[in-house]
Write a protein that holds these residues in place. Structure first.
Motif, mmCIF file in Angstrom:
data_model
loop_
_atom_site.group_PDB
_atom_site.id
_atom_site.type_symbol
_atom_site.label_atom_id
_atom_site.label_comp_id
_atom_site.label_asym_id
_atom_site.label_seq_id
_atom_site.Cartn_x
_atom_site.Cartn_y
_atom_site.Cartn_z
ATOM 1 N N SER A 169 -22.504 25.029 -7.756
ATOM 2 C CA SER A 169 -22.678 24.204 -8.949
ATOM 3 C C SER A 169 -22.738 25.083 -10.283
ATOM 4 C CB SER A 169 -23.609 23.096 -9.015
ATOM 5 O OG SER A 169 -24.921 23.817 -9.156
ATOM 6 N N GLN B 284 -18.134 18.805 -12.909
ATOM 7 C CA GLN B 284 -17.253 19.772 -13.151
ATOM 8 C C GLN B 284 -16.886 19.806 -14.496
ATOM 9 O OE1 GLN B 284 -15.787 20.690 -10.392
ATOM 10 N NE2 GLN B 284 -15.895 19.395 -8.599
ATOM 11 N N ILE C 148 -21.993 18.249 -7.772
ATOM 12 C CA ILE C 148 -20.542 18.348 -7.555
ATOM 13 C C ILE C 148 -20.374 17.795 -6.188
ATOM 14 C CG2 ILE C 148 -20.148 20.508 -8.938
ATOM 15 C CD1 ILE C 148 -20.121 22.061 -6.212
#
Length: 426
Positions: free
Chosen positions: A100, A60, A93
């Motif tokens: 992603s 993230q 992720i």
């Protein structure tokens, strides 16, 4: 056909020390390192660049990290040098129904992200890479077949047979985010050396990642086949002991000649200060200052060294004052006077000795005292007193993450979810 390429891994873009005065400088370190490798790729006129996982420090990432990554990889794209990558454990992720950042870079043409598909029987299928869609598990460069597999978890050795069964070509290279036991310092995501041996029969070059220490794996006959360049920048404390760099590889007639090229990571040093016998905090601080001056004073005086160091500081010894009297602020002030570190991690392992007799030691370190205080606070509440040990461990884990300045939102969330489960049991 002769092929020339760079093999790197574990770049960890986006890592920094949050809420620290050195946050921006540390963030830049990892992009600076990747940019230098990209520049070398252009200078050496390589055919492609391999990234064996963990391009990012977390799945993230911030939008600015994505934009900066594009800017750093742009010279490779402009020069038509493919950057071939797989996902590491840090790149994943948690929600696999979302795209992603690695997938997005692949679709935009900055990476060739290799990810095999799975058969109904659980085997692997390395479909040819689709340039337009940015997906696939296999690329052909000249007559070299490049296969890619990201992080597969703790039972990596169990996947070897299925990988070998899926590959039927000759002149093969496997890009794989996995470590080899006895070489890699990483505890999860490794396979045993004997488990990896079948890969040596199928692939002439096994491009590894995951462990931040460089190493080469050989067959029992002494043929090198597995190569891990380690991380080109120092990611965690303890890595000051490792060489930092990447491999420049020349392949000709099935022979791979590898050269380890050193990078220029930020200075990092572990310092242990023995304060044994100090009668009060003032005396301890004087001993601390003298020791640092002797050990670290040269860091700021090294010719050509302009980057502030990273310091892993450990205090040890039995002292006749409460360890809490030697505050982190006092220690940081002295450190700033001596070498102006970018970031410091402090482990206060001082033990308290009774003032009445040097032989009467309580045997309690600062860590013991912290646990006792927390346990007393938790047990004072009827809502939580049934599970003090678990909540003490949780509290200290959160404390350590925050003090390191690198805690991610999802890590804190996972810890808080754990606290809710503990609370629900009580």
């Amino acid at each position: 056909m002769a092929v020339r390429f760079i093999h790197t891994a574990d770049i960890h873009l986006g890592k920094t020390y949050r809420h620290s005065s050195g946050e921006a400088a540390r963030y830049n370190d990892f992009f600076r390192t990747l940019a230098a490798i990209v520049a070398d790729a252009l200078a050496e006129q390589v055919d492609f660049v391999l990234i064996a996982g963990d391009l990012f420090h977390t799945g993230q990432i911030l939008p600015q990290t994505f934009a900066r990554t594009i800017e750093t990889l742009q010279p490779l794209k402009d020069a038509n040098i493919p950057c071939i990558a797989v996902e590491g454990n840090h790149d994943w992720i948690h929600r696999r129904d979302s795209i992603s950042w690695m997938e997005a870079l692949s679709q935009m043409g900055y990476l060739r992200l290799l990810r095999p598909s799975r058969t109904e029987e659980g085997g692997y299928h390395f479909v040819p890479f689709d340039e337009e869609q940015g997906v696939g598990g296999h690329l052909l460069v000249g007559d070299l077949n490049i296969y890619g597999l990201g992080y597969v978890g703790a039972q990596a050795g169990n996947h070897v047979e299925r990988i070998c069964e899926a590959v039927t070509t000759d002149h093969n290279l496997l890009l794989f985010h996995v470590g080899i036991w006895s070489f890699s310092p990483v505890e999860i995501g490794n396979m045993k050396p004997e488990e990896s041996l079948p890969l040596a029969e199928r692939f002439e070059y096994l491009a590894l990642g995951h462990g931040h220490k460089p190493y080469i794996v050989e067959t029992p006959e002494g043929r090198p086949y597995g190569f891990n360049p380690g991380s080109p920048e120092r990611v965690n404390f303890g890595e000051q002991k490792y060489e930092k760099g990447y491999y420049l590889v020349n392949m000709e007639k099935e022979r791979f000649d590898h050269e380890f090229r050193s990078t220029d990571p930020r200075p990092m040093q572990a310092v242990v200060v023995d304060l044994d016998g100090a009668s009060d905090a003032e005396q301890a601080l004087g001993i601390f200052r003298d020791h640092l001056t002797a050990v670290l004073g040269s860091l700021s005086e090294r010719a050509g060294e302009h980057r502030r160091p990273l310091i892993d500081l450990k205090l040890k010894g039995k002292v006749a004052f409460h360890p809490f009297e030697l505050s982190r602020e006092q220690l940081r002030t002295v450190l700033d006077e001596v070498c102006q570190p970018l970031h410091v991690e402090i482990r206060n392992q001082l033990s308290l000795v009774s003032r009445g007799s040097a032989e009467e030691s309580s045997g309690k370190s600062l860590a013991d005292i912290e646990q006792e205080v927390l346990r007393e606070l938790i047990e004072a509440s009827s809502d939580y007193k049934e599970r003090p040990d678990e909540l003490v461990e949780l509290s200290l884990a959160i404390r350590d993450l925050v003090l390191r300045g690198e805690v991610e939102d999802d890590e804190l969330l996972a810890l808080l979810e754990r606290s809710e489960k503990i609370e629900g049991k009580s």
